[in-house]
Design a protein around this motif. Sequence first.
Motif, PDB file in Angstrom:
ATOM      1  N   GLU A 197       0.848  -1.225   0.098  1.00  0.00           N
ATOM      2  CA  GLU A 197      -0.190   0.219  -0.066  1.00  0.00           C
ATOM      3  C   GLU A 197       0.862   1.347  -0.077  1.00  0.00           C
ATOM      4  O   GLU A 197       0.473   2.352   0.626  1.00  0.00           O
ATOM      5  N   GLU A 198       2.115   1.158  -0.638  1.00  0.00           N
ATOM      6  CA  GLU A 198       2.914   2.260  -0.592  1.00  0.00           C
ATOM      7  C   GLU A 198       2.244   3.636  -1.068  1.00  0.00           C
ATOM      8  O   GLU A 198       2.640   4.861  -0.569  1.00  0.00           O
ATOM      9  N   ASP A 199       1.341   3.502  -2.211  1.00  0.00           N
ATOM     10  CA  ASP A 199       0.616   4.757  -2.524  1.00  0.00           C
ATOM     11  C   ASP A 199      -0.232   5.552  -1.549  1.00  0.00           C
ATOM     12  O   ASP A 199      -0.863   6.490  -1.531  1.00  0.00           O
ATOM     13  N   ASN A 200      -0.777   4.583  -0.675  1.00  0.00           N
ATOM     14  CA  ASN A 200      -1.541   4.976   0.374  1.00  0.00           C
ATOM     15  C   ASN A 200      -1.252   5.677   1.602  1.00  0.00           C
ATOM     16  O   ASN A 200      -1.721   6.192   2.474  1.00  0.00           O
ATOM     17  N   LEU A 201       0.165   5.086   2.061  1.00  0.00           N
ATOM     18  CA  LEU A 201       0.561   5.551   3.331  1.00  0.00           C
ATOM     19  C   LEU A 201       0.747   6.822   3.725  1.00  0.00           C
ATOM     20  O   LEU A 201       0.546   7.175   4.968  1.00  0.00           O
ATOM     21  N   GLU A 202       1.046   7.760   2.870  1.00  0.00           N
ATOM     22  CA  GLU A 202       1.163   8.977   3.209  1.00  0.00           C
ATOM     23  C   GLU A 202      -0.088   9.577   3.680  1.00  0.00           C
ATOM     24  O   GLU A 202      -0.381  10.275   4.572  1.00  0.00           O
ATOM     25  N   ARG A 203      -1.288   9.389   3.043  1.00  0.00           N
ATOM     26  CA  ARG A 203      -2.273   9.552   3.540  1.00  0.00           C
ATOM     27  C   ARG A 203      -2.882   8.796   4.670  1.00  0.00           C
ATOM     28  O   ARG A 203      -3.499   9.602   5.451  1.00  0.00           O
ATOM     29  N   VAL A 204      -2.617   7.792   4.787  1.00  0.00           N
ATOM     30  CA  VAL A 204      -2.912   7.204   6.241  1.00  0.00           C
ATOM     31  C   VAL A 204      -2.216   7.714   7.354  1.00  0.00           C
ATOM     32  O   VAL A 204      -2.993   7.932   8.552  1.00  0.00           O
TER      33      VAL A 204
ATOM     34  N   GLY B  20      -9.084  -1.883  17.837  1.00  0.00           N
ATOM     35  CA  GLY B  20      -9.834  -2.078  16.542  1.00  0.00           C
ATOM     36  C   GLY B  20      -9.031  -1.946  15.337  1.00  0.00           C
ATOM     37  O   GLY B  20      -7.752  -2.261  15.427  1.00  0.00           O
ATOM     38  N   TYR B  21      -9.654  -2.128  14.242  1.00  0.00           N
ATOM     39  CA  TYR B  21      -8.679  -2.013  12.802  1.00  0.00           C
ATOM     40  C   TYR B  21      -9.427  -1.193  11.739  1.00  0.00           C
ATOM     41  O   TYR B  21     -10.733  -1.015  12.095  1.00  0.00           O
ATOM     42  N   ILE B  22      -8.539  -0.605  10.827  1.00  0.00           N
ATOM     43  CA  ILE B  22      -9.182  -0.050   9.878  1.00  0.00           C
ATOM     44  C   ILE B  22      -8.077  -0.427   8.562  1.00  0.00           C
ATOM     45  O   ILE B  22      -6.913  -0.497   8.779  1.00  0.00           O
ATOM     46  N   ASP B  23      -8.880  -0.486   7.217  1.00  0.00           N
ATOM     47  CA  ASP B  23      -7.878  -0.844   6.376  1.00  0.00           C
ATOM     48  C   ASP B  23      -7.096   0.174   5.840  1.00  0.00           C
ATOM     49  O   ASP B  23      -7.533   1.544   6.006  1.00  0.00           O
ATOM     50  N   SER B  24      -5.829   0.042   5.353  1.00  0.00           N
ATOM     51  CA  SER B  24      -4.951   0.905   4.774  1.00  0.00           C
ATOM     52  C   SER B  24      -5.406   1.906   3.491  1.00  0.00           C
ATOM     53  O   SER B  24      -5.022   2.791   3.015  1.00  0.00           O
ATOM     54  N   ASP B  25      -6.433   1.185   2.895  1.00  0.00           N
ATOM     55  CA  ASP B  25      -7.036   2.050   1.813  1.00  0.00           C
ATOM     56  C   ASP B  25      -7.976   3.355   2.105  1.00  0.00           C
ATOM     57  O   ASP B  25      -8.244   3.894   1.259  1.00  0.00           O
ATOM     58  N   LEU B  26      -8.290   3.305   3.401  1.00  0.00           N
ATOM     59  CA  LEU B  26      -8.952   4.265   3.829  1.00  0.00           C
ATOM     60  C   LEU B  26     -10.386   4.443   3.190  1.00  0.00           C
ATOM     61  O   LEU B  26     -10.828   5.824   3.050  1.00  0.00           O
TER      62      LEU B  26
END
Length: 238
Positions: free
Chosen positions: A14-21, A91-97
């Motif tokens: 998920e390298e493209d999402n991690l900054e936003r995460v 809890g948990y949340i997916d990294s795709d947000l």
Amino acid sequence: MTYKFTIIVPVYNEEDNLERVEKELSSYIKIATVSTSILFVNDGSTDKSQALIEAICERNEAFDYILFKENRGLSAAIKAGFDYVDSELVGYIDSDLQTTPEDFNILLKHIDAYELVTGVRSNRKDSFVKNMSSKIANGIRRAFTHDGMDDTGCPLKIIKTDYAKRIPMFRGLHRFLPAMIMLQNGRVTQVTVQHFPRMAGTAKFGLWNRLLGPLMDCFAYLWMKKKYINYEVSKSSK
């Protein structure tokens, strides 16, 4: 610092999402209704995800990570997080947000009265095929488990940690978290949350594993339910 709530974030390529995460979760920590930390569980990513995760954890005190030696799947990542945390709530949340961490505050309003609170995605922003396969899979699961949940695939949940730690490890457990809490005589409920389109990266589940996987997992659940032993300690010298 001692945290009351830990959010597990499973990560696989998920390298493209991690900054936003990082941005979204850092913002959420500031408005969370309880003290909150973040735990990345890197499920053996083969892209630059781990380097990004380590950089995020270095500049954010409330962020930590676990790195798997090899890819073991979403259920393993969630279970490893349960085993690792020591906060009262997990809890948990997916990294795709596709869900927002802000909605954890909605779930937290209900957690005192329940052992698990799960989101139900309203007005889902997914394709017709994905929505329909999810609806069919949820129907199959409900018929087997009678858990009353409309959307166990929603990647936004809070569980009391002592209950989460007693969930046995098996492939597909992320679909059966409410049912596994109910086996412990725990109380479960569902609350409507927001849903958003995927902004980056690619989905890790397709039509085949959205339908066949849940069906096969239901038989595993029935076997486990038959064999499951629930107990409570009434007294201890420790």
